[in-house]
Design an enzyme around this catalytic site. Structure first.
Site, PDB file in Angstrom:
ATOM      1  N   LYS A  51       0.816  -1.201   0.000  1.00 38.55           N
ATOM      2  CA  LYS A  51       0.000   0.000   0.000  1.00 38.55           C
ATOM      3  C   LYS A  51       0.863   1.270   0.000  1.00 38.55           C
ATOM      4  CE  LYS A  51      -3.050  -2.319   3.259  1.00 38.55           C
ATOM      5  NZ  LYS A  51      -3.511  -2.234   4.671  1.00 38.55           N
ATOM      6  N   GLY A  52       2.131   1.115   0.381  1.00 40.87           N
ATOM      7  CA  GLY A  52       2.976   2.267   0.714  1.00 40.87           C
ATOM      8  C   GLY A  52       3.115   3.330  -0.352  1.00 40.87           C
ATOM      9  N   GLU A  67       7.672   2.842  -6.266  1.00 44.38           N
ATOM     10  CA  GLU A  67       7.822   2.224  -4.940  1.00 44.38           C
ATOM     11  C   GLU A  67       8.108   3.299  -3.897  1.00 44.38           C
ATOM     12  OE1 GLU A  67       7.101   0.251  -2.868  1.00 44.38           O
ATOM     13  OE2 GLU A  67       8.497  -1.389  -2.533  1.00 44.38           O
ATOM     14  N   ASP A  68       7.637   3.065  -2.683  1.00 46.73           N
ATOM     15  CA  ASP A  68       7.835   4.039  -1.607  1.00 46.73           C
ATOM     16  C   ASP A  68       9.241   3.983  -1.021  1.00 46.73           C
ATOM     17  OD1 ASP A  68       7.428   1.522  -0.530  1.00 46.73           O
ATOM     18  OD2 ASP A  68       6.031   2.158   1.016  1.00 46.73           O
ATOM     19  N   ASP A  76      14.749  -1.048   0.880  1.00 41.33           N
ATOM     20  CA  ASP A  76      15.564  -1.329   2.069  1.00 41.33           C
ATOM     21  C   ASP A  76      16.625  -2.357   1.679  1.00 41.33           C
ATOM     22  OD1 ASP A  76      16.026  -1.148   4.965  1.00 41.33           O
ATOM     23  OD2 ASP A  76      15.117  -3.124   5.076  1.00 41.33           O
ATOM     24  N   LYS A 123      17.419   3.234   1.049  1.00 42.64           N
ATOM     25  CA  LYS A 123      18.430   3.070   2.107  1.00 42.64           C
ATOM     26  C   LYS A 123      19.603   2.298   1.507  1.00 42.64           C
ATOM     27  CE  LYS A 123      14.957   2.226   5.704  1.00 42.64           C
ATOM     28  NZ  LYS A 123      14.435   1.146   6.561  1.00 42.64           N
ATOM     29  N   PHE A 128      13.995   3.535  10.677  1.00 40.58           N
ATOM     30  CA  PHE A 128      12.669   3.099  10.252  1.00 40.58           C
ATOM     31  C   PHE A 128      11.845   4.317   9.872  1.00 40.58           C
ATOM     32  CE2 PHE A 128       8.507   1.260  10.119  1.00 40.58           C
ATOM     33  CZ  PHE A 128       8.784   0.078   9.466  1.00 40.58           C
ATOM     34  N   ASP A 177       4.112   3.098   6.337  1.00 40.97           N
ATOM     35  CA  ASP A 177       3.543   2.759   7.647  1.00 40.97           C
ATOM     36  C   ASP A 177       4.502   2.046   8.583  1.00 40.97           C
ATOM     37  OD1 ASP A 177       3.528   0.242   6.155  1.00 40.97           O
ATOM     38  OD2 ASP A 177       2.344  -0.526   7.830  1.00 40.97           O
ATOM     39  N   ARG A 230       0.635   6.421   8.126  1.00 39.86           N
ATOM     40  CA  ARG A 230       0.607   6.679   6.670  1.00 39.86           C
ATOM     41  C   ARG A 230       0.150   8.100   6.357  1.00 39.86           C
ATOM     42  NH1 ARG A 230       1.232   1.705   3.989  1.00 39.86           N
ATOM     43  NH2 ARG A 230       0.197  -0.072   4.970  1.00 39.86           N
TER      44      ARG A 230
HETATM   45  P1  IMP Z   1      13.035  -4.617   1.145  1.00 38.80           P
HETATM   46  O1  IMP Z   1      12.533  -5.848   0.435  1.00 38.80           O
HETATM   47  O2  IMP Z   1      13.876  -4.956   2.329  1.00 38.80           O
HETATM   48  O3  IMP Z   1      13.721  -3.649   0.205  1.00 38.80           O
HETATM   49  O4  IMP Z   1      11.801  -3.902   1.782  1.00 38.80           O
HETATM   50  C1  IMP Z   1      10.880  -3.267   0.997  1.00 38.80           C
HETATM   51  C2  IMP Z   1       9.558  -3.075   1.689  1.00 38.80           C
HETATM   52  O5  IMP Z   1       9.651  -3.163   3.109  1.00 38.80           O
HETATM   53  C3  IMP Z   1       9.055  -1.700   1.375  1.00 38.80           C
HETATM   54  O6  IMP Z   1       8.258  -1.701   0.228  1.00 38.80           O
HETATM   55  C4  IMP Z   1       8.273  -1.352   2.624  1.00 38.80           C
HETATM   56  O7  IMP Z   1       6.963  -1.843   2.490  1.00 38.80           O
HETATM   57  C5  IMP Z   1       8.979  -2.087   3.716  1.00 38.80           C
HETATM   58  N1  IMP Z   1       9.964  -1.231   4.398  1.00 38.80           N
HETATM   59  C6  IMP Z   1      11.315  -1.250   4.285  1.00 38.80           C
HETATM   60  N2  IMP Z   1      11.894  -0.314   5.051  1.00 38.80           N
HETATM   61  C7  IMP Z   1      10.879   0.327   5.662  1.00 38.80           C
HETATM   62  C8  IMP Z   1      10.834   1.433   6.567  1.00 38.80           C
HETATM   63  O8  IMP Z   1      11.840   2.038   6.987  1.00 38.80           O
HETATM   64  N3  IMP Z   1       9.589   1.822   6.962  1.00 38.80           N
HETATM   65  C9  IMP Z   1       8.457   1.204   6.526  1.00 38.80           C
HETATM   66  N4  IMP Z   1       8.455   0.185   5.682  1.00 38.80           N
HETATM   67  C10 IMP Z   1       9.651  -0.251   5.245  1.00 38.80           C
HETATM   68 MG    MG Z   2       6.396  -1.087  -0.165  1.00 44.00          MG
END
Ligand code: IMP
Ligand code: MG
Length: 172
Positions: free
Chosen positions: A41-42, A97-98, A101, A129, A150, A157, A163
């Site tokens: 949803k982000g 994408e929001d 990470d 990040k 975070f 969220d 949000r």
């Molecule tokens: P990744 O697969 O580790 O890159 O994580 C991606 C997803 O994890 C993002 O689309 C977010 O939904 C969630 N996410 C990663 N870091 C954060 C954060 O700092 N705050 C909130 N959601 C996060």
């Molecule tokens: Mg996301």
């Protein structure tokens, strides 16, 4: 204890970044009708602001992926929970994408979409990040690099909360 958000990026800075990204995208896709795919949803707040700054006949669709549960660490395996309603073969696809990470979620989705043979496939990310990446990620349009904290607000969220915040914040 309920975590308290602190402002990291103000709404003014976000607005400037969205305008910059929209002008880069409008320039690069001139004469095309890209399909923007938001990850739920982000990305919904970012997507809503971004498309209204674009000078293009865009279409939008959304996918929902399995993501974080109650904690703040990635669960490892990514799954498409709710898929596309639009055929993307031969389309110019831009994923929105929001936050990136570890990069695991987005690299899974980009591979998944590539198999459907779009004419082009690019990625627009609001916050990244870079210090956390576990796999290489190519971001074509980036809003902000953020520290290893975070992040919440502007659609992003923590346990479905925060949000609605206008600024991008971090939780202590
Ligand atoms: P990744 O697969 O580790 O890159 O994580 C991606 C997803 O994890 C993002 O689309 C977010 O939904 C969630 N996410 C990663 N870091 C954060 C954060 O700092 N705050 C909130 N959601 C996060
Ligand atoms: Mg996301």
């Amino acid at each position: 204890m309920f975590p308290q958000p602190s402002v990291l990026i103000t709404q003014d800075k976000i607005k400037q970044a969205v305008a910059r990204l929209a002008s880069e995208i409008s320039r690069d896709y001139q004469g095309k009708q890209p399909l923007l795919i938001g990850i739920l949803k982000g990305s919904f707040v970012f997507m809503a602001d971004l498309i209204r700054e674009l000078d293009l006949p865009v279409e939008v669709d959304f996918v929902k992926l399995s993501s974080y549960g109650a904690g703040t660490e990635t669960l490892g395996k990514v799954k498409v929970v709710q898929g596309l309603n639009t055929k993307i073969k031969g389309r110019d696809v831009l994923v929105v994408e929001d936050i990136v990470d570890t990069g695991l979620t987005i690299s899974f989705l980009m591979d998944y979409l590539k198999k459907k043979r779009p004419a082009s496939l690019r990625l627009c990310v609001l916050t990244d990040k870079p210090s956390r990446h576990q796999v290489p990620v190519t971001i074509d349009y980036l809003g902000f690099n953020v520290p290893n904290k975070f992040i919440v607000g502007y659609g992003i969220d923590w346990n479905e909360k925060f949000r609605h915040l206008q600024d991008i914040c971090y939780l202590d």
